[in-house]
Design an enzyme around this catalytic site. Structure first.
Site, PDB file in Angstrom:
ATOM      1  N   GLN A 179       0.828  -1.213   0.000  1.00 42.12           N
ATOM      2  CA  GLN A 179       0.000   0.000   0.000  1.00 42.12           C
ATOM      3  C   GLN A 179       0.856   1.254   0.000  1.00 42.12           C
ATOM      4  OE1 GLN A 179      -2.018   0.649   3.727  1.00 42.12           O
ATOM      5  NE2 GLN A 179      -3.631   1.896   2.826  1.00 42.12           N
ATOM      6  N   GLY A 180       0.807   2.012  -1.081  1.00 47.11           N
ATOM      7  CA  GLY A 180       1.592   3.245  -1.180  1.00 47.11           C
ATOM      8  C   GLY A 180       0.723   4.465  -1.001  1.00 47.11           C
ATOM      9  N   SER A 225       0.851   6.589   2.443  1.00 51.31           N
ATOM     10  CA  SER A 225       1.499   7.589   3.309  1.00 51.31           C
ATOM     11  C   SER A 225       2.802   8.113   2.721  1.00 51.31           C
ATOM     12  CB  SER A 225       1.808   6.982   4.676  1.00 51.31           C
ATOM     13  OG  SER A 225       0.660   6.435   5.235  1.00 51.31           O
ATOM     14  N   GLU A 251     -10.271  -1.100   5.626  1.00 52.40           N
ATOM     15  CA  GLU A 251      -9.060  -1.345   6.410  1.00 52.40           C
ATOM     16  C   GLU A 251      -9.368  -1.265   7.909  1.00 52.40           C
ATOM     17  OE1 GLU A 251      -5.817   1.297   5.414  1.00 52.40           O
ATOM     18  OE2 GLU A 251      -4.444   0.317   6.797  1.00 52.40           O
ATOM     19  N   SER A 261      -4.603   7.020  12.618  1.00 55.41           N
ATOM     20  CA  SER A 261      -4.312   6.940  14.060  1.00 55.41           C
ATOM     21  C   SER A 261      -5.611   7.010  14.868  1.00 55.41           C
ATOM     22  CB  SER A 261      -3.388   8.087  14.467  1.00 55.41           C
ATOM     23  OG  SER A 261      -4.116   9.296  14.486  1.00 55.41           O
ATOM     24  N   ASN A 262      -5.539   6.563  16.129  1.00 50.24           N
ATOM     25  CA  ASN A 262      -6.752   6.540  16.958  1.00 50.24           C
ATOM     26  C   ASN A 262      -7.270   7.951  17.231  1.00 50.24           C
ATOM     27  OD1 ASN A 262      -6.325   3.836  16.834  1.00 50.24           O
ATOM     28  ND2 ASN A 262      -6.471   3.470  19.037  1.00 50.24           N
ATOM     29  N   GLU A 263      -6.364   8.926  17.263  1.00 48.68           N
ATOM     30  CA  GLU A 263      -6.835  10.318  17.439  1.00 48.68           C
ATOM     31  C   GLU A 263      -7.691  10.730  16.242  1.00 48.68           C
ATOM     32  OE1 GLU A 263      -3.613   9.426  17.816  1.00 48.68           O
ATOM     33  OE2 GLU A 263      -3.495   9.571  19.997  1.00 48.68           O
TER      34      GLU A 263
HETATM   35  C1  FAD Z   1       3.779  -0.088  11.438  1.00 47.63           C
HETATM   36  C2  FAD Z   1       3.128   0.810  10.437  1.00 47.63           C
HETATM   37  C3  FAD Z   1       2.772   0.325   9.203  1.00 47.63           C
HETATM   38  C4  FAD Z   1       2.228   1.165   8.235  1.00 47.63           C
HETATM   39  N1  FAD Z   1       1.954   0.657   6.996  1.00 47.63           N
HETATM   40  C5  FAD Z   1       1.558   1.499   6.028  1.00 47.63           C
HETATM   41  C6  FAD Z   1       1.422   1.033   4.681  1.00 47.63           C
HETATM   42  O1  FAD Z   1       1.632  -0.149   4.389  1.00 47.63           O
HETATM   43  N2  FAD Z   1       1.081   1.924   3.729  1.00 47.63           N
HETATM   44  C7  FAD Z   1       0.823   3.229   4.006  1.00 47.63           C
HETATM   45  O2  FAD Z   1       0.484   3.966   3.090  1.00 47.63           O
HETATM   46  N3  FAD Z   1       0.945   3.718   5.276  1.00 47.63           N
HETATM   47  C8  FAD Z   1       1.315   2.875   6.283  1.00 47.63           C
HETATM   48  N4  FAD Z   1       1.478   3.346   7.557  1.00 47.63           N
HETATM   49  C9  FAD Z   1       1.328   4.778   7.794  1.00 47.63           C
HETATM   50  C10 FAD Z   1       0.160   5.170   8.673  1.00 47.63           C
HETATM   51  O3  FAD Z   1      -1.046   5.148   7.964  1.00 47.63           O
HETATM   52  C11 FAD Z   1       0.477   6.539   9.256  1.00 47.63           C
HETATM   53  O4  FAD Z   1       1.593   6.388  10.133  1.00 47.63           O
HETATM   54  C12 FAD Z   1      -0.666   7.167  10.005  1.00 47.63           C
HETATM   55  O5  FAD Z   1      -1.715   7.508   9.146  1.00 47.63           O
HETATM   56  C13 FAD Z   1      -0.227   8.412  10.812  1.00 47.63           C
HETATM   57  O6  FAD Z   1       0.446   9.300   9.986  1.00 47.63           O
HETATM   58  P1  FAD Z   1       1.887   9.889  10.374  1.00 47.63           P
HETATM   59  O7  FAD Z   1       2.747   8.726  10.771  1.00 47.63           O
HETATM   60  O8  FAD Z   1       2.347  10.751   9.262  1.00 47.63           O
HETATM   61  O9  FAD Z   1       1.667  10.731  11.681  1.00 47.63           O
HETATM   62  P2  FAD Z   1       1.088  12.266  11.768  1.00 47.63           P
HETATM   63  O10 FAD Z   1      -0.032  12.379  10.815  1.00 47.63           O
HETATM   64  O11 FAD Z   1       2.237  13.188  11.604  1.00 47.63           O
HETATM   65  O12 FAD Z   1       0.574  12.290  13.232  1.00 47.63           O
HETATM   66  C14 FAD Z   1       1.448  12.410  14.371  1.00 47.63           C
HETATM   67  C15 FAD Z   1       0.577  12.424  15.623  1.00 47.63           C
HETATM   68  O13 FAD Z   1      -0.310  13.562  15.594  1.00 47.63           O
HETATM   69  C16 FAD Z   1      -1.674  13.127  15.736  1.00 47.63           C
HETATM   70  N5  FAD Z   1      -2.526  13.950  14.874  1.00 47.63           N
HETATM   71  C17 FAD Z   1      -2.297  14.294  13.580  1.00 47.63           C
HETATM   72  N6  FAD Z   1      -3.312  15.030  13.101  1.00 47.63           N
HETATM   73  C18 FAD Z   1      -4.217  15.150  14.097  1.00 47.63           C
HETATM   74  C19 FAD Z   1      -5.491  15.779  14.221  1.00 47.63           C
HETATM   75  N7  FAD Z   1      -6.050  16.431  13.194  1.00 47.63           N
HETATM   76  N8  FAD Z   1      -6.146  15.693  15.411  1.00 47.63           N
HETATM   77  C20 FAD Z   1      -5.597  15.008  16.453  1.00 47.63           C
HETATM   78  N9  FAD Z   1      -4.401  14.397  16.415  1.00 47.63           N
HETATM   79  C21 FAD Z   1      -3.717  14.460  15.253  1.00 47.63           C
HETATM   80  C22 FAD Z   1      -1.670  11.685  15.278  1.00 47.63           C
HETATM   81  O14 FAD Z   1      -2.721  10.957  15.859  1.00 47.63           O
HETATM   82  C23 FAD Z   1      -0.317  11.185  15.743  1.00 47.63           C
HETATM   83  O15 FAD Z   1      -0.389  10.798  17.103  1.00 47.63           O
HETATM   84  C24 FAD Z   1       1.994   2.524   8.555  1.00 47.63           C
HETATM   85  C25 FAD Z   1       2.333   3.017   9.806  1.00 47.63           C
HETATM   86  C26 FAD Z   1       2.899   2.192  10.753  1.00 47.63           C
HETATM   87  C27 FAD Z   1       3.275   2.748  12.088  1.00 47.63           C
END
Ligand code: FAD
Length: 400
Positions: free
Chosen positions: A126-127, A129, A244, A385-387
């Site tokens: 899945q591409g 993020s 998902e 994320s759960n948030e």
């Molecule tokens: C082990 C793992 C596997 C993954 N696999 C894939 C994959 O195969 N393909 C893919 O495309 N992606 C994948 N992901 C990516 C995943 O979908 C993202 O990590 C996730 O959506 C969070 O984005 P971020 O890491 O950029 O964090 P950010 O978006 O930068 O968030 C950082 C923190 O801020 C909080 N936050 C951000 N915005 C808000 C808001 N508006 N209100 C409240 N809180 C907020 C978040 O909850 C988090 O705690 C994976 C991630 C992990 C950890």
């Protein structure tokens, strides 16, 4: 609504158990009981066995090779797999890109891709993020420019799970940088062997190689691999993310871990008595079980179509509840497993590996618990994320 299973459903559960007993290699089961992720070989082998039985794509329509199960059968099947434990059919193929191709793809795309997704001849990743586009996914920057019969892709994806195994990647790319964020995105299918793709590992806290960075440097993707219409990829993304989240309740997986926790707590002594007899520990385990029962009821309500938007084809916000509670319970149980293991909890590795006897102070069951605990911190982050799920609920249920 009656939340009990019918006699036919109970018989179906037994059929699944019989199949698992006969077909799942013991090596795979042992590996998973130890809390390790199944290897590529194990996943492919198992999905082929499921495919031979007609069970590799539980949620797909019959015309594309689905088994034609009711919602309750699908739930029972997944729960049994998780409890055994056995690998689930590869989520990227079966629950993510497969349903998108079925819903939005052309007849030619369906004929070309779906059978190979089902039999796992092609492993998909899945591409979505990117650095700076996770929660704010619509802010993605990976660019695709139309050039004759191709799109030329430049940019970076990150956290791409198991990209090191993948034959294909499904991508969200920006095709119109001038349009409003969500309106300039397209959904592309890209062969990982295309020149210009580089996969770099990201090593997670417990030392595993599960996620990657993927770089695209003038990667030429045939225009025929666009799914849906150009600049309408956000519709595919929303559809996919709803599916998902649903899969993350993982009731069976938590039940299997609680079963393991109880076995360990019966055999671990604290001040001369089994840990399972400690009132505070019992309270914590019971609390987990009650939470899990409540989650199971909520899953059943979602699959029975009782919740808001069920059956409308739009993502059901109730799946956000499943994602939050499911991941909180899994993380909670992994914490209790660490408590039960006490001083052995840090021990990691493979009890069968050469040199493992060096750790003979630690019981076999303690191996891998710390790795799982650290690895499972990911659950409240991925899949939205759960948030972010709480934000979705606040909007959908409370109108905030
Ligand atoms: C082990 C793992 C596997 C993954 N696999 C894939 C994959 O195969 N393909 C893919 O495309 N992606 C994948 N992901 C990516 C995943 O979908 C993202 O990590 C996730 O959506 C969070 O984005 P971020 O890491 O950029 O964090 P950010 O978006 O930068 O968030 C950082 C923190 O801020 C909080 N936050 C951000 N915005 C808000 C808001 N508006 N209100 C409240 N809180 C907020 C978040 O909850 C988090 O705690 C994976 C991630 C992990 C950890």
């Amino acid at each position: 609504m009656d939340l009990r299973f019918s006699d036919a459903e109970i018989a179906f559960r037994q059929e699944v158990r019989d199949f698992l007993a006969a077909e799942l290699p013991e090596e795979t089961r042992r590996h998973m009981i130890a809390g390790k992720s199944p290897t590529k070989r194990m996943v492919v082998d198992w999905q082929r066995r499921l495919d031979a039985r007609g069970w590799a794509a539980p949620e797909w329509p019959v015309e594309h090779g689905g088994p034609g199960w009711t919602a309750a059968q699908k739930y029972i099947f997944r729960e049994e797999l998780q409890m055994w434990p056995a690998p689930s059919p590869l989520g990227f193929n079966i629950n993510m890109v497969g349903p998108v191709v079925i819903e939005f793809g052309t007849a030619a795309q369906k004929a070309r891709f779906l059978p190979r997704m089902k039999s796992l001849e092609d492993w998909w990743c899945q591409g979505f993020s990117e650095p700076g586009a996770g929660s704010d996914l619509a802010g993605l920057k990976c660019r695709a420019v139309r050039d004759g019969e191709h799109y030329v892709v430049n940019g970076q994806k990150t956290w791409t799970t198991l990209a090191q195994h993948a034959d294909w990647i499904f991508l969200l790319v920006r095709t119109d940088p001038e349009a409003k964020k969500q309106e300039g995105i397209s959904f592309l299918l890209c062969d990982m062997k295309t020149p210009g793709i580089t996969v770099r590992p990201i090593i997670t806290i417990e030392g595993g190689h599960e996620v990657n960075e993927v770089f695209f440097d003038d990667v030429r993707v045939p225009a025929g691999n666009l799914v849906g219409r150009e600049n309408k990829g956000w519709d595919c993304a929303k559809f996919l993310l709803g599916n998902e989240r649903f899969g993350q309740a993982r009731v069976g997986a938590s039940r299997e871990r609680i079963r393991r926790l109880k076995t360990i707590a019966k055999n671990t002594y604290d001040q001369g008595r089994p840990l399972i007899e400690d009132p505070e520990f019992r309270r914590q385990v019971t609390e987990m079980e009650v939470e899990l029962k409540a989650l199971e009821m909520t899953v059943m309500r979602v699959i029975a179509g009782e919740t808001k938007r069920a059956g409308t084809g739009k993502p059901d916000p109730a799946t956000s509840v499943l994602k939050i509670k499911g991941t909180e319970i899994q993380q909670g149980v992994s914490e209790l497993l660490m408590k039960a293991a006490g001083p052995y909890a840090w021990v990691d590795g493979d009890p069968d590996a050469e040199g493992a006897n060096d750790w003979d102070v630690a019981p076999d069951w303690a191996f891998g618990l710390a790795g799982v605990y650290f690895n499972w911190r990911k659950q409240s982050i991925y899949g939205g994320s759960n948030e972010i799920q709480r934000n979705i609920m606040a909007k959908a249920f409370l109108g905030l």
